[in-house]
Design a protein around this motif. Structure first.
Motif, PDB file in Angstrom:
ATOM      1  N   ALA A   1       0.103  11.104  -5.920  1.00 19.76           N
ATOM      2  CA  ALA A   1       1.013  10.984  -7.062  1.00 19.76           C
ATOM      3  C   ALA A   1       1.152  12.306  -7.805  1.00 19.76           C
ATOM      4  O   ALA A   1       2.256  12.694  -8.209  1.00 19.76           O
ATOM      5  CB  ALA A   1       0.516   9.893  -8.003  1.00 19.76           C
ATOM      6  N   SER A   2       0.037  13.024  -7.978  1.00 21.38           N
ATOM      7  CA  SER A   2       0.087  14.287  -8.719  1.00 21.38           C
ATOM      8  C   SER A   2       0.846  15.365  -7.960  1.00 21.38           C
ATOM      9  O   SER A   2       1.346  16.318  -8.564  1.00 21.38           O
ATOM     10  CB  SER A   2      -1.335  14.772  -9.030  1.00 21.38           C
TER      11      SER A   2
ATOM     12  N   CYS B   1       7.425   3.420   6.371  1.00 23.32           N
ATOM     13  CA  CYS B   1       7.233   4.410   5.309  1.00 23.32           C
ATOM     14  C   CYS B   1       8.292   5.501   5.393  1.00 23.32           C
ATOM     15  O   CYS B   1       8.895   5.890   4.377  1.00 23.32           O
ATOM     16  CB  CYS B   1       5.844   5.039   5.416  1.00 23.32           C
ATOM     17  N   ILE B   2       8.521   6.015   6.596  1.00 22.23           N
ATOM     18  CA  ILE B   2       9.513   7.072   6.770  1.00 22.23           C
ATOM     19  C   ILE B   2      10.907   6.554   6.439  1.00 22.23           C
ATOM     20  O   ILE B   2      11.729   7.266   5.848  1.00 22.23           O
ATOM     21  CB  ILE B   2       9.435   7.641   8.200  1.00 22.23           C
ATOM     22  N   SER B   3      11.184   5.299   6.784  1.00 24.34           N
ATOM     23  CA  SER B   3      12.476   4.707   6.424  1.00 24.34           C
ATOM     24  C   SER B   3      12.679   4.745   4.913  1.00 24.34           C
ATOM     25  O   SER B   3      13.767   5.073   4.420  1.00 24.34           O
ATOM     26  CB  SER B   3      12.551   3.256   6.919  1.00 24.34           C
ATOM     27  N   ALA B   4      11.622   4.406   4.167  1.00 26.29           N
ATOM     28  CA  ALA B   4      11.716   4.437   2.706  1.00 26.29           C
ATOM     29  C   ALA B   4      11.862   5.864   2.191  1.00 26.29           C
ATOM     30  O   ALA B   4      12.570   6.113   1.205  1.00 26.29           O
ATOM     31  CB  ALA B   4      10.477   3.782   2.096  1.00 26.29           C
ATOM     32  N   MET B   5      11.224   6.812   2.863  1.00 25.60           N
ATOM     33  CA  MET B   5      11.278   8.206   2.421  1.00 25.60           C
ATOM     34  C   MET B   5      12.653   8.833   2.616  1.00 25.60           C
ATOM     35  O   MET B   5      13.032   9.745   1.875  1.00 25.60           O
ATOM     36  CB  MET B   5      10.222   9.028   3.165  1.00 25.60           C
ATOM     37  N   VAL B   6      13.411   8.370   3.606  1.00 26.11           N
ATOM     38  CA  VAL B   6      14.740   8.950   3.850  1.00 26.11           C
ATOM     39  C   VAL B   6      15.860   8.111   3.251  1.00 26.11           C
ATOM     40  O   VAL B   6      17.032   8.486   3.332  1.00 26.11           O
ATOM     41  CB  VAL B   6      15.007   9.156   5.357  1.00 26.11           C
ATOM     42  N   ALA B   7      15.518   6.961   2.650  1.00 25.61           N
ATOM     43  CA  ALA B   7      16.549   6.068   2.104  1.00 25.61           C
ATOM     44  C   ALA B   7      17.285   6.731   0.938  1.00 25.61           C
ATOM     45  O   ALA B   7      16.705   7.505   0.179  1.00 25.61           O
ATOM     46  CB  ALA B   7      15.904   4.769   1.639  1.00 25.61           C
TER      47      ALA B   7
ATOM     48  N   GLY C   1       0.793  -1.221   0.000  1.00 24.16           N
ATOM     49  CA  GLY C   1       0.000   0.000   0.000  1.00 24.16           C
ATOM     50  C   GLY C   1       0.825   1.270   0.000  1.00 24.16           C
ATOM     51  O   GLY C   1       0.264   2.367  -0.046  1.00 24.16           O
ATOM     52  N   PHE C   2       2.169   1.142   0.031  1.00 18.22           N
ATOM     53  CA  PHE C   2       3.031   2.324   0.065  1.00 18.22           C
ATOM     54  C   PHE C   2       3.528   2.671  -1.332  1.00 18.22           C
ATOM     55  O   PHE C   2       3.862   1.789  -2.127  1.00 18.22           O
ATOM     56  CB  PHE C   2       4.235   2.096   0.970  1.00 18.22           C
ATOM     57  N   ALA C   3       3.586   3.973  -1.630  1.00 24.24           N
ATOM     58  CA  ALA C   3       4.160   4.457  -2.885  1.00 24.24           C
ATOM     59  C   ALA C   3       4.976   5.703  -2.599  1.00 24.24           C
ATOM     60  O   ALA C   3       4.495   6.632  -1.936  1.00 24.24           O
ATOM     61  CB  ALA C   3       3.067   4.765  -3.900  1.00 24.24           C
ATOM     62  N   LEU C   4       6.196   5.732  -3.078  1.00 25.21           N
ATOM     63  CA  LEU C   4       7.065   6.890  -2.881  1.00 25.21           C
ATOM     64  C   LEU C   4       6.681   8.028  -3.826  1.00 25.21           C
ATOM     65  O   LEU C   4       6.885   9.210  -3.519  1.00 25.21           O
ATOM     66  CB  LEU C   4       8.519   6.479  -3.099  1.00 25.21           C
ATOM     67  N   ASN C   5       6.145   7.675  -4.985  1.00 23.36           N
ATOM     68  CA  ASN C   5       5.647   8.654  -5.965  1.00 23.36           C
ATOM     69  C   ASN C   5       6.705   9.644  -6.432  1.00 23.36           C
ATOM     70  O   ASN C   5       6.397  10.795  -6.755  1.00 23.36           O
ATOM     71  CB  ASN C   5       4.440   9.418  -5.399  1.00 23.36           C
ATOM     72  N   GLY C   6       7.957   9.215  -6.441  1.00 22.49           N
ATOM     73  CA  GLY C   6       9.017  10.089  -6.925  1.00 22.49           C
ATOM     74  C   GLY C   6       9.414  11.192  -5.968  1.00 22.49           C
ATOM     75  O   GLY C   6      10.211  12.068  -6.314  1.00 22.49           O
ATOM     76  N   SER C   7       8.867  11.172  -4.754  1.00 21.63           N
ATOM     77  CA  SER C   7       9.197  12.221  -3.782  1.00 21.63           C
ATOM     78  C   SER C   7      10.636  12.064  -3.316  1.00 21.63           C
ATOM     79  O   SER C   7      11.109  10.955  -3.064  1.00 21.63           O
ATOM     80  CB  SER C   7       8.249  12.152  -2.582  1.00 21.63           C
ATOM     81  N   THR C   8      11.338  13.178  -3.205  1.00 23.53           N
ATOM     82  CA  THR C   8      12.736  13.148  -2.763  1.00 23.53           C
ATOM     83  C   THR C   8      12.875  13.455  -1.279  1.00 23.53           C
ATOM     84  O   THR C   8      13.883  13.125  -0.667  1.00 23.53           O
ATOM     85  CB  THR C   8      13.573  14.143  -3.571  1.00 23.53           C
ATOM     86  N   ASN C   9      11.890  14.128  -0.692  1.00 18.29           N
ATOM     87  CA  ASN C   9      11.795  14.321   0.757  1.00 18.29           C
ATOM     88  C   ASN C   9      13.034  14.977   1.354  1.00 18.29           C
ATOM     89  O   ASN C   9      13.565  14.538   2.376  1.00 18.29           O
ATOM     90  CB  ASN C   9      11.510  12.975   1.440  1.00 18.29           C
ATOM     91  N   GLY C  10      13.468  16.051   0.705  1.00 18.56           N
ATOM     92  CA  GLY C  10      14.663  16.753   1.163  1.00 18.56           C
ATOM     93  C   GLY C  10      14.526  17.331   2.557  1.00 18.56           C
ATOM     94  O   GLY C  10      15.469  17.288   3.352  1.00 18.56           O
ATOM     95  N   ALA C  11      13.349  17.884   2.882  1.00 15.45           N
ATOM     96  CA  ALA C  11      13.155  18.475   4.207  1.00 15.45           C
ATOM     97  C   ALA C  11      13.207  17.407   5.290  1.00 15.45           C
ATOM     98  O   ALA C  11      13.796  17.611   6.361  1.00 15.45           O
ATOM     99  CB  ALA C  11      11.827  19.222   4.258  1.00 15.45           C
ATOM    100  N   LEU C  12      12.586  16.257   5.027  1.00 24.04           N
ATOM    101  CA  LEU C  12      12.600  15.159   5.990  1.00 24.04           C
ATOM    102  C   LEU C  12      14.019  14.646   6.204  1.00 24.04           C
ATOM    103  O   LEU C  12      14.456  14.419   7.345  1.00 24.04           O
ATOM    104  CB  LEU C  12      11.695  14.035   5.498  1.00 24.04           C
TER     105      LEU C  12
END
Length: 400
Positions: free
Chosen positions: A352-353, A394-400, A26-37
């Protein structure tokens, strides 16, 4: 981001063997780079500055269900809610985090006049009691007007700083003590609207007006302290939130803007005075905003277009300061699952958008009502514990 205690979100060592740990279903990164996080995690781990996560949502984030006492199961629930679980998991992974703030009463007063002090035992109200003014469009579902009685707040962790955000509603004088004596100092360090509150000795003087004023109240030592407050009037300028922390310890602070019964529209509410949820989100300027709305929208028959519009408002404001994790709720009984398939698609497409990370708890739990929901909608402590673990992944994937 292996060096920051998260790993890649995809691998771990078990008995010396590297094994795959996939992202949650159910998780999707959607191309987010999450620089602030990523920057927040780096500075907290390095001990150079604090970080901030704001939560937007409803009773499932407040923690209804994971406490005791039917029908709300809210007594003692704050310690088991998802933000508290996530804070503990982040800390255990090497990134200090605290769910150590109070934001309004999270709608407790609305829930059959449920006593907030039973939900959050760090908070005490003395006679004559003040009152919570309940508006679903406000952060935390309310603000607190101390009245002429004494209220107090005792964080469980050692602190020397109390950050108090005040509504500039109407003229009032708030007197603060720490452990019964005047604080070392009180400084207004941030405000929005006009005029700002001012300080005189151990008081904050609100002239009335618009927006928020943030007071930094400092104790002379670091330890377990009690902040108390009295008011010169039975109504007037009220307290939106209190956050306690130790200035020498860098951690991520959780600010839970959620409220029982809140819809996405209420969590996105806009006001020119900056008092409502959207203004509070901009004022708090989080590094990450976690949004989990939709159950009350589905129950209320809100159109998917209106639902998407409310989420878009939250995302737009959140992205002014940081990144977004958009969460779609777990499956509940009717009417909290009305039109759920279209709602899920709407949320996923919107995430995604906007190039922001997305997590569908509905998909993760298989699109069924989990047996650990105590009333078909709200989770037990074990259920919310699993949700916290999912969001940590999810956060682990966002900062990977």
């Amino acid at each position: 981001m292996r060096g920051f205690g998260f790993g890649t979100g995809r691998r771990r060592r078990s008995g010396g063997e590297v094994v795959s740990v996939p992202n949650p279903v159910g998780f999707a990164l959607n191309g987010s780079t999450n620089g602030a996080l990523k920057t927040m995690v780096a500075r907290v781990r390095a001990g150079t500055a604090r970080g901030r996560i704001v939560w937007k949502g409803d009773s499932t984030t407040v923690g209804q269900g994971c406490g005791t006492g039917a029908p709300y199961y809210l007594a003692g629930a704050r310690a088991n809610r998802v933000p508290a679980v996530l804070a503990g998991l982040l800390s255990a992974s090497g990134t200090p985090a605290l769910d150590n703030a109070m934001v309004g009463d999270n709608g407790m007063n609305q829930a059959g006049k449920f006593p907030f002090v039973s939900y959050d035992t760090r908070f005490a109200i003395g006679a004559p009691a003040g009152s919570f003014a309940v508006f679903q469009s406000l952060p935390g579902g309310s603000y607190y007007s101390p009245g002429t009685g004494v209220f107090s707040f005792t964080p469980t962790a050692s602190v020397n700083i109390f950050e108090v955000v005040i509504y500039n509603l109407s003229a009032n004088i708030l007197t603060f003590l720490i452990d019964g004596i005047a604080p070392q100092s009180i400084v207004i360090d941030k405000f929005t609207g006009s005029p700002s509150a001012t300080t005189v000795g151990n008081t904050v003087v609100a002239a009335g007006g618009t927006g928020f004023s943030r007071a930094i109240i400092t104790a002379s030592t670091t330890g377990v302290h009690t902040l108390s407050c009295t008011s010169s009037a039975s109504s007037g300028a009220g307290i939106r939130s209190i956050l306690g922390f130790a200035s020498g310890v860098r951690a991520i602070d959780m600010l839970v803007h959620t409220s029982l019964g809140a819809s996405a529209a209420q969590q996105a509410d806009i006001s020119s005075e900056g008092w409502t949820n959207n203004g509070a989100l901009a004022f708090d300027a989080p590094d990450l905003t976690i949004v989990n709305c939709g159950l009350n929208d589905m129950a209320g028959g809100v159109s998917t277009a209106a639902y998407a519009g409310s989420l878009q408002t939250i995302i737009n404001t959140a992205k002014l300061s940081g990144d977004v994790l958009l969460v779609f709720p777990h499956r509940c009984i009717a009417p909290l699952n009305n039109n759920v398939a279209n709602y899920l698609v709407t949320a996923a497409v919107l995430a995604a958008s906007n190039t922001c990370a997305f997590m569908s708890l509905d998909q993760y739990f298989g699109g069924v009502v989990d047996s650990r929901l105590v009333d078909g909608a709200h989770g037990s402590a074990a259920f919310y514990g699993e949700v916290g673990d999912v969001l940590k992944r999810c956060i682990s994937a966002m900062v990977a």
